[in-house]
Design a protein around this motif. Sequence first.
Motif, mmCIF file in Angstrom:
data_model
loop_
_atom_site.group_PDB
_atom_site.id
_atom_site.type_symbol
_atom_site.label_atom_id
_atom_site.label_comp_id
_atom_site.label_asym_id
_atom_site.label_seq_id
_atom_site.Cartn_x
_atom_site.Cartn_y
_atom_site.Cartn_z
ATOM 1 N N ARG A 147 -18.675 -9.884 -63.104
ATOM 2 C CA ARG A 147 -17.948 -11.094 -63.545
ATOM 3 C C ARG A 147 -19.100 -12.163 -63.780
ATOM 4 N NH1 ARG A 147 -13.028 -14.051 -61.028
ATOM 5 N NH2 ARG A 147 -14.625 -14.389 -59.538
ATOM 6 N N PRO A 148 -20.239 -12.094 -62.737
ATOM 7 C CA PRO A 148 -20.877 -12.964 -63.461
ATOM 8 C C PRO A 148 -22.222 -12.928 -64.072
ATOM 9 C CG PRO A 148 -21.546 -11.960 -61.073
ATOM 10 C CD PRO A 148 -20.457 -11.505 -61.436
ATOM 11 N N HIS A 149 -21.919 -11.796 -64.693
ATOM 12 C CA HIS A 149 -22.187 -10.941 -66.444
ATOM 13 C C HIS A 149 -21.549 -11.756 -67.593
ATOM 14 C CE1 HIS A 149 -25.850 -8.187 -64.981
ATOM 15 N NE2 HIS A 149 -24.588 -7.751 -64.659
ATOM 16 N N LEU A 150 -20.389 -11.909 -67.001
ATOM 17 C CA LEU A 150 -19.623 -12.713 -68.215
ATOM 18 C C LEU A 150 -19.845 -13.939 -67.771
ATOM 19 C CD1 LEU A 150 -15.923 -10.618 -67.803
ATOM 20 C CD2 LEU A 150 -18.559 -10.232 -69.385
ATOM 21 N N GLU A 151 -20.256 -14.367 -66.605
ATOM 22 C CA GLU A 151 -20.211 -16.324 -66.885
ATOM 23 C C GLU A 151 -21.566 -16.721 -66.614
ATOM 24 O OE1 GLU A 151 -16.050 -16.455 -64.969
ATOM 25 O OE2 GLU A 151 -17.528 -16.828 -63.740
ATOM 26 N N TYR A 152 -22.330 -15.792 -66.684
ATOM 27 C CA TYR A 152 -23.755 -16.462 -66.606
ATOM 28 C C TYR A 152 -23.839 -17.600 -68.046
ATOM 29 C CZ TYR A 152 -29.603 -16.698 -66.726
ATOM 30 O OH TYR A 152 -29.958 -16.903 -66.844
ATOM 31 N N CYS A 153 -24.822 -18.610 -66.936
ATOM 32 C CA CYS A 153 -25.170 -20.000 -67.932
ATOM 33 C C CYS A 153 -24.194 -20.113 -69.524
ATOM 34 C CB CYS A 153 -25.981 -19.258 -69.183
ATOM 35 S SG CYS A 153 -27.679 -21.128 -69.425
ATOM 36 N N VAL A 154 -22.680 -19.895 -69.452
ATOM 37 C CA VAL A 154 -21.227 -19.711 -70.119
ATOM 38 C C VAL A 154 -21.415 -21.522 -70.472
ATOM 39 C CG1 VAL A 154 -19.500 -19.821 -68.671
ATOM 40 C CG2 VAL A 154 -19.558 -19.091 -70.613
ATOM 41 N N GLN A 155 -21.649 -22.201 -69.670
ATOM 42 C CA GLN A 155 -21.768 -23.272 -70.726
ATOM 43 C C GLN A 155 -22.169 -23.711 -71.779
ATOM 44 O OE1 GLN A 155 -21.091 -23.363 -66.713
ATOM 45 N NE2 GLN A 155 -19.612 -23.863 -67.187
ATOM 46 N N PHE A 156 -23.277 -22.463 -72.044
ATOM 47 C CA PHE A 156 -23.828 -23.337 -72.954
ATOM 48 C C PHE A 156 -23.639 -22.406 -73.707
ATOM 49 C CE2 PHE A 156 -27.720 -21.232 -75.005
ATOM 50 C CZ PHE A 156 -28.075 -22.072 -76.183
ATOM 51 N N TRP A 157 -23.239 -20.299 -73.753
ATOM 52 C CA TRP A 157 -23.035 -20.056 -74.529
ATOM 53 C C TRP A 157 -21.468 -19.547 -74.886
ATOM 54 C CZ3 TRP A 157 -21.003 -15.028 -73.903
ATOM 55 C CH2 TRP A 157 -20.840 -14.664 -72.003
ATOM 56 N N SER A 158 -20.747 -20.667 -74.180
ATOM 57 C CA SER A 158 -19.241 -19.865 -74.509
ATOM 58 C C SER A 158 -19.166 -19.761 -75.329
ATOM 59 C CB SER A 158 -18.411 -21.961 -74.150
ATOM 60 O OG SER A 158 -17.515 -21.299 -74.188
ATOM 61 N N PRO A 159 -18.242 -18.474 -76.044
ATOM 62 C CA PRO A 159 -17.621 -17.950 -77.442
ATOM 63 C C PRO A 159 -17.227 -18.994 -77.943
ATOM 64 C CG PRO A 159 -16.414 -17.304 -74.967
ATOM 65 C CD PRO A 159 -17.893 -17.818 -74.541
ATOM 66 N N MET A 160 -17.572 -18.867 -78.941
ATOM 67 C CA MET A 160 -16.326 -19.519 -80.200
ATOM 68 C C MET A 160 -15.857 -19.441 -80.845
ATOM 69 S SD MET A 160 -20.925 -21.282 -81.874
ATOM 70 C CE MET A 160 -21.636 -22.391 -80.675
ATOM 71 N N PHE A 161 -15.630 -17.602 -81.045
ATOM 72 C CA PHE A 161 -15.058 -17.297 -81.885
ATOM 73 C C PHE A 161 -13.615 -16.374 -81.482
ATOM 74 C CE2 PHE A 161 -18.993 -16.511 -84.467
ATOM 75 C CZ PHE A 161 -18.187 -17.875 -85.376
ATOM 76 N N LYS A 162 -12.384 -16.255 -81.184
ATOM 77 C CA LYS A 162 -11.544 -15.540 -80.314
ATOM 78 C C LYS A 162 -11.589 -14.097 -80.166
ATOM 79 C CE LYS A 162 -8.280 -18.532 -80.903
ATOM 80 N NZ LYS A 162 -7.582 -19.137 -78.666
ATOM 81 N N LYS A 163 -12.305 -13.886 -80.742
ATOM 82 C CA LYS A 163 -12.570 -12.484 -80.997
ATOM 83 C C LYS A 163 -13.532 -12.078 -79.229
ATOM 84 C CE LYS A 163 -16.615 -11.773 -84.107
ATOM 85 N NZ LYS A 163 -17.026 -11.956 -85.408
ATOM 86 N N ASP A 164 -14.238 -12.607 -79.860
ATOM 87 C CA ASP A 164 -15.492 -12.893 -78.607
ATOM 88 C C ASP A 164 -14.854 -12.796 -77.211
ATOM 89 O OD1 ASP A 164 -17.569 -12.617 -80.566
ATOM 90 O OD2 ASP A 164 -17.730 -14.265 -80.657
ATOM 91 N N GLU A 165 -13.569 -13.898 -77.477
ATOM 92 C CA GLU A 165 -13.368 -13.760 -76.415
ATOM 93 C C GLU A 165 -12.106 -13.409 -75.853
ATOM 94 O OE1 GLU A 165 -10.413 -17.525 -75.980
ATOM 95 O OE2 GLU A 165 -12.017 -18.964 -76.891
ATOM 96 N N PHE A 166 -11.503 -12.144 -76.681
ATOM 97 C CA PHE A 166 -11.299 -11.088 -76.135
ATOM 98 C C PHE A 166 -11.849 -10.028 -75.651
ATOM 99 C CE2 PHE A 166 -9.643 -7.541 -77.574
ATOM 100 C CZ PHE A 166 -7.836 -7.231 -77.533
ATOM 101 N N LYS A 167 -12.863 -9.257 -76.354
ATOM 102 C CA LYS A 167 -14.067 -8.646 -76.013
ATOM 103 C C LYS A 167 -14.183 -8.853 -74.382
ATOM 104 C CE LYS A 167 -16.742 -8.205 -80.005
ATOM 105 N NZ LYS A 167 -17.880 -8.837 -80.661
ATOM 106 N N LEU A 168 -14.625 -10.097 -74.141
ATOM 107 C CA LEU A 168 -14.880 -10.305 -72.411
ATOM 108 C C LEU A 168 -13.574 -10.250 -71.491
ATOM 109 C CD1 LEU A 168 -16.763 -14.147 -73.437
ATOM 110 C CD2 LEU A 168 -17.965 -11.023 -72.424
ATOM 111 N N GLU A 169 -12.389 -10.858 -71.738
ATOM 112 C CA GLU A 169 -11.230 -10.428 -71.440
ATOM 113 C C GLU A 169 -11.225 -9.187 -71.197
ATOM 114 O OE1 GLU A 169 -10.097 -12.591 -69.953
ATOM 115 O OE2 GLU A 169 -10.449 -14.743 -70.630
#
Length: 336
Positions: free
Chosen positions: A188-210
């Motif tokens: 999970r740290p790989h999925l959340e490292y510095c995520v306040q800066f690079w939070s996914p902007m598209f639904k497709k990217d959110e789905f990839k992480l989930e």
Amino acid sequence: MGINMKIERWIRNWLTGRLQRVILKGELSGWREVTSGVPQGLVLGPILFNLFITDLDTKSGSVIIKFADDTKLGGIANLERDRDIIQEDLDDLVHWSNSNRMKFNSEECKVMHLGINNKNFSSKLGTHQLEVMEEEKDLGVLVDHRTTMSRQCDMAMKKANAVLGCIWRDISSRDKEVLVPLYKALVRPHLEYCVQFWSPMFKKDEFKLEQVQRRATRMTRKMENLFCERRLKELGLFSLTKRRLRGDMIALYKYIRGINTREGEELFKLSTNVDTRTNGYKLVIGKFRLEIRRRFLTIRGVKFWNSLPREAVGAKDLSGFKIKLNKFMEEMIMMG
């Protein structure tokens, strides 16, 4: 710089007269005086380096960011005179580096043009024409010229899946008492490292992480045939999207009421429309033409921040804020 001369003499005395020698296969060389540098591992090293480069940006009309031995210069260049200002700042950096005998590695210096309508002006560092990059990794985050962060999402997903694959191959146990802590600590740290800066902007990217988290939960014994929501509930986890929302609120608290208030004054504006129905720290919601801007932390988290209760944002410290935030979001987030 206002440094007491007693401190200067103490530092000089500490660094002067040091000797070193080399041991090779049991043979000792003679002692030699150390004429430069600071002993490795001392706090004195970064302190002196920061003092040395403190005047690096005194003449700059652009934004200069310094982190360790990396320097970034940026500015808005809509017109040719804007380009000239940036080029003058680059020339000043070259002059500083020559004067202080700390030259930039021009081959490692790049330029990235951001924005759809960017005119892509060329720039030089001394006589070296700067290479134009479409993406660049900065402190572990891959930034591309479109700033959509899709490439960063792909990279984070790839790293997390690689670690998850190692756990699948090397850990024989499929008990949740084993796999869930490993997932939290290593994946999970790989999925959340510095995520306040690079939070996914598209639904497709959110789905990839989930999908990475869904794959991890399916690895657990007796969870293979359950629906995703049921698996998360059984394992005490929740969606990464809602975890990011909580992280955004913690970041905003640091900017508004915590240790980063000086930076927060530049990023956020307190609303003057404050009444008993608000939390007392209501922020102004900015309006922007581009959808991509709405995904920035300074915009996306404001609406939810304004909905937080007064007792939460009024917490005296960060730990108290987290407790009250968890209570407010308990129907949305289960803390694992």
